[in-house]
Design a protein around this motif. Structure first.
Motif, PDB file in Angstrom:
ATOM      1  N   GLU A   1      -3.479 -47.064  22.142  1.00 56.72           N
ATOM      2  CA  GLU A   1      -2.944 -46.347  23.299  1.00 56.72           C
ATOM      3  C   GLU A   1      -1.656 -47.013  23.735  1.00 56.72           C
ATOM      4  N   ARG A   2      -0.855 -46.235  24.415  1.00 57.22           N
ATOM      5  CA  ARG A   2       0.327 -46.775  25.058  1.00 57.22           C
ATOM      6  C   ARG A   2      -0.115 -47.476  26.342  1.00 57.22           C
TER       7      ARG A   2
ATOM      8  N   ILE B   1      -3.038 -56.128  20.378  1.00 55.35           N
ATOM      9  CA  ILE B   1      -1.889 -55.261  20.119  1.00 55.35           C
ATOM     10  C   ILE B   1      -2.213 -53.859  20.619  1.00 55.35           C
ATOM     11  N   ALA B   2      -1.276 -53.272  21.358  1.00 55.09           N
ATOM     12  CA  ALA B   2      -1.455 -51.899  21.834  1.00 55.09           C
ATOM     13  C   ALA B   2      -0.306 -51.027  21.349  1.00 55.09           C
ATOM     14  N   ASP B   3      -0.646 -49.856  20.821  1.00 54.50           N
ATOM     15  CA  ASP B   3       0.375 -48.893  20.411  1.00 54.50           C
ATOM     16  C   ASP B   3      -0.318 -47.553  20.181  1.00 54.50           C
TER      17      ASP B   3
ATOM     18  N   VAL C   1       2.718 -55.801  23.415  1.00 58.88           N
ATOM     19  CA  VAL C   1       2.796 -54.411  23.874  1.00 58.88           C
ATOM     20  C   VAL C   1       3.738 -53.654  22.949  1.00 58.88           C
ATOM     21  N   GLY C   2       3.169 -52.846  22.057  1.00 55.19           N
ATOM     22  CA  GLY C   2       3.950 -52.079  21.090  1.00 55.19           C
ATOM     23  C   GLY C   2       3.759 -52.643  19.697  1.00 55.19           C
TER      24      GLY C   2
ATOM     25  N   GLY D   1      -0.278 -40.951   7.767  1.00 54.10           N
ATOM     26  CA  GLY D   1      -0.087 -40.914   9.213  1.00 54.10           C
ATOM     27  C   GLY D   1      -1.073 -41.819   9.936  1.00 54.10           C
ATOM     28  N   THR D   2      -1.301 -43.008   9.367  1.00 58.01           N
ATOM     29  CA  THR D   2      -2.270 -43.954   9.951  1.00 58.01           C
ATOM     30  C   THR D   2      -1.771 -44.447  11.310  1.00 58.01           C
ATOM     31  N   PRO D   3      -2.658 -44.559  12.319  1.00 61.43           N
ATOM     32  CA  PRO D   3      -2.231 -45.187  13.570  1.00 61.43           C
ATOM     33  C   PRO D   3      -1.687 -46.593  13.281  1.00 61.43           C
TER      34      PRO D   3
END
Ligand SMILES: [Zn+2]
Length: 338
Positions: free
Chosen positions: A101-102, A51-53, A28-29, A76-78
């Motif tokens: 996503e968060r 992985i989520a961010d 997470v993050g 500015g890549t995710p």
């Protein structure tokens, strides 16, 4: 054999490799902690990674976030996109699934489904209490890790066997009280030490040699790592009384509509801003009508209105750049998308 050198270590051995290769780990993050966790687990041959961010790579991430490059920051890549590109090149055998996503109480179940363990790589307290609720309810191990400055605190949490996060902290400290890297700064070496200990604990949870309640305090400047044992609190609201306030929306969980992003001059606006189904074409039409310029950049739409720049994600969440005040950011997006 690819993993031969780590298998030769007696504490690790064939057994750890087998359990690691069969494991699904959810991270997470994808900031400093998450990027290094993901890199180590990929190189060590974890079976599946998630992985989520919801953030983008920026220049001030690069001193501590290992997977990212200057080019990612310029574009500015995710973070999850940049991470996926790099991780695939490191070890093509690891199955990777990313979520741009968060993590919130609405998506944590889908994100963590069938995971064997969750790694905390978040930058905020509220998400950690949410992870704690989810993991205790589902008897899923997770590893709490907080870092600031030169110090870190790690607690592997084995529900039913040892304490949970709320045994230690019955109530979450408010975000303003909590040490965050935005306020305190962070050394990349603190992150590296913390993640080394965290991933080793992960291996030990998977091969069933972890000791419940192992609370690790580290200070990279003083070269100290101290371990004590934390105990379950029988009165604990979460693992004792099995009340899951953060998961079940009884308490405000900090997934506020707008949150200032740690260490970056931006405010994140949750997709709930749209109240109902988010329609990207409708949103962009409204922005254009209000005089904003729209540019497409991979997954993202960059909306520029005067000096204001907003990154709009496919799920509707947004980042308002060069802004640190949540009310100001909300007023700006209301103005642009009204
Ligand atoms: Zn507890």
């Amino acid at each position: 054999m690819r993993y031969g050198k780590q298998i030769l270590v007696p504490e690790f051995g064939e057994e750890s490799q087998k359990t690691l290769s069969a494991a699904t780990v959810a991270i997470v993050g994808c900031g400093a902690l998450g990027a290094l966790q993901a890199e180590l687990l990929t190189r060590m041959g974890a079976g599946r990674l998630r992985i989520a961010d919801g953030d983008l790579v920026s220049l001030n991430n690069l001193h501590r976030q290992l997977l990212f490059t200057e080019r990612d920051a310029e574009e500015g890549t995710p973070k999850v996109t940049a991470a996926a590109n790099r991780l695939a090149a490191l070890n093509s055998e690891v199955a990777l699934r990313t979520t741009a996503e968060r993590i919130t109480r609405d998506n944590i179940a889908a994100f963590a489904e069938k995971a064997d363990l969750i790694l905390d790589a978040t930058d905020n307290i509220a998400t950690r209490f949410l992870i704690n609720d989810y993991c205790v309810r589902n008897s899923l191990p997770w590893i709490y890790t907080g870092v600031a400055g030169t110090t870190g605190l790690i607690l592997p949490i084995l529900p039913r066997e040892g304490p949970c996060l709320r045994c230690l902290y019955p109530d979450p400290p408010s975000e303003s009280d909590a040490a965050t890297c935005a306020a305190d700064g962070i050394l990349p070496t603190t992150v590296a030490l913390a993640v080394s200990l965290q991933i080793t604990q992960l291996v030990r949870i998977l091969n069933r040699t972890a000791v419940p309640g192992t609370l690790i305090r580290l200070n990279v400047w003083d070269a100290s790592v101290r371990t004590t044992t934390a105990h379950r609190n029988p009165e604990c609201l979460c693992c004792g009384q099995r009340r899951f306030e953060f998961l079940d929306a009884e308490a405000p969980d900090g997934t506020a509509l707008a949150t200032a992003v740690c260490s970056q001059r931006m405010v994140r606006i949750d997709s709930r801003f749209w109240e109902g189904a988010f329609n990207v074409e409708r949103a962009l039409a409204a922005a254009a009508q209000n005089g904003a310029a729209v540019e497409r950049k991979g997954l993202l739409r960059i909306v520029t209105a005067g000096a204001r720049r907003i990154s709009l994600f496919p799920d509707g969440h947004m980042l308002v750049h060069e802004c640190t005040v949540t009310d100001e950011a909300l007023a700006a997006v209301r103005e642009v998308f009204r």
